[in-house]
Design a protein around this motif. Sequence first.
Motif, PDB file in Angstrom:
ATOM      1  N   CYS A  99     -37.377   0.943  32.840  1.00  0.00           N
ATOM      2  CA  CYS A  99     -37.239  -0.516  32.757  1.00  0.00           C
ATOM      3  C   CYS A  99     -36.033  -1.044  33.522  1.00  0.00           C
ATOM      4  CB  CYS A  99     -37.175  -0.963  31.304  1.00  0.00           C
ATOM      5  SG  CYS A  99     -35.748  -0.327  30.423  1.00  0.00           S
ATOM      6  N   CYS A 100     -35.083  -0.192  33.895  1.00  0.00           N
ATOM      7  CA  CYS A 100     -33.846  -0.678  34.529  1.00  0.00           C
ATOM      8  C   CYS A 100     -33.442   0.137  35.760  1.00  0.00           C
ATOM      9  CB  CYS A 100     -32.714  -0.688  33.507  1.00  0.00           C
ATOM     10  SG  CYS A 100     -32.352   0.926  32.815  1.00  0.00           S
ATOM     11  N   TRP A 101     -34.405   0.762  36.456  1.00  0.00           N
ATOM     12  CA  TRP A 101     -34.104   1.620  37.601  1.00  0.00           C
ATOM     13  C   TRP A 101     -33.329   0.874  38.683  1.00  0.00           C
ATOM     14  CZ3 TRP A 101     -33.223   6.269  39.041  1.00  0.00           C
ATOM     15  CH2 TRP A 101     -33.355   6.669  40.357  1.00  0.00           C
TER      16      TRP A 101
ATOM     17  N   TRP B 133     -35.351   9.710  39.562  1.00  0.00           N
ATOM     18  CA  TRP B 133     -35.764   8.753  38.543  1.00  0.00           C
ATOM     19  C   TRP B 133     -36.003   9.480  37.230  1.00  0.00           C
ATOM     20  CZ3 TRP B 133     -40.226   8.372  35.629  1.00  0.00           C
ATOM     21  CH2 TRP B 133     -40.508   7.142  35.051  1.00  0.00           C
ATOM     22  N   ARG B 134     -35.661   8.826  36.125  1.00  0.00           N
ATOM     23  CA  ARG B 134     -35.925   9.387  34.797  1.00  0.00           C
ATOM     24  C   ARG B 134     -36.717   8.375  33.991  1.00  0.00           C
ATOM     25  NH1 ARG B 134     -29.912  11.591  33.226  1.00  0.00           N
ATOM     26  NH2 ARG B 134     -29.689  12.985  35.010  1.00  0.00           N
ATOM     27  N   LYS B 135     -37.537   8.854  33.093  1.00  0.00           N
ATOM     28  CA  LYS B 135     -38.386   7.964  32.307  1.00  0.00           C
ATOM     29  C   LYS B 135     -37.569   6.963  31.498  1.00  0.00           C
ATOM     30  CE  LYS B 135     -42.307   7.905  29.213  1.00  0.00           C
ATOM     31  NZ  LYS B 135     -43.291   8.697  28.483  1.00  0.00           N
TER      32      LYS B 135
END
Length: 61
Positions: A27-29, A21-23
Motif C-alpha cells: 500500500c505504500c511502496w 518489494w515486500r508484501k
Amino acid sequence: MRRKQHLPQKDCAQCQRPFPWRKKWACCWNEVRYCSSGAVVVPSSQASHGDSTKFWAGMYP
C-alpha cells in the motif's frame, strides 16, 4: 503467480543497496526509501550494514 526475480526493486537511500518489494509495503511502496529500520537509524558516515562495531564504539566510554 509472480516469481521473486520479477519483483520491483529500489535502492536504499542510506546504504545504496538494492532491495525488493515486500508484501507489507504493497500500500505504500512509493513512499518506501529504506531497506530496513537499521538503515534509518545508522548515521550516514556508518552506512555499511556489515560493520556496526564502529557505530557502537563511540557511544560507550
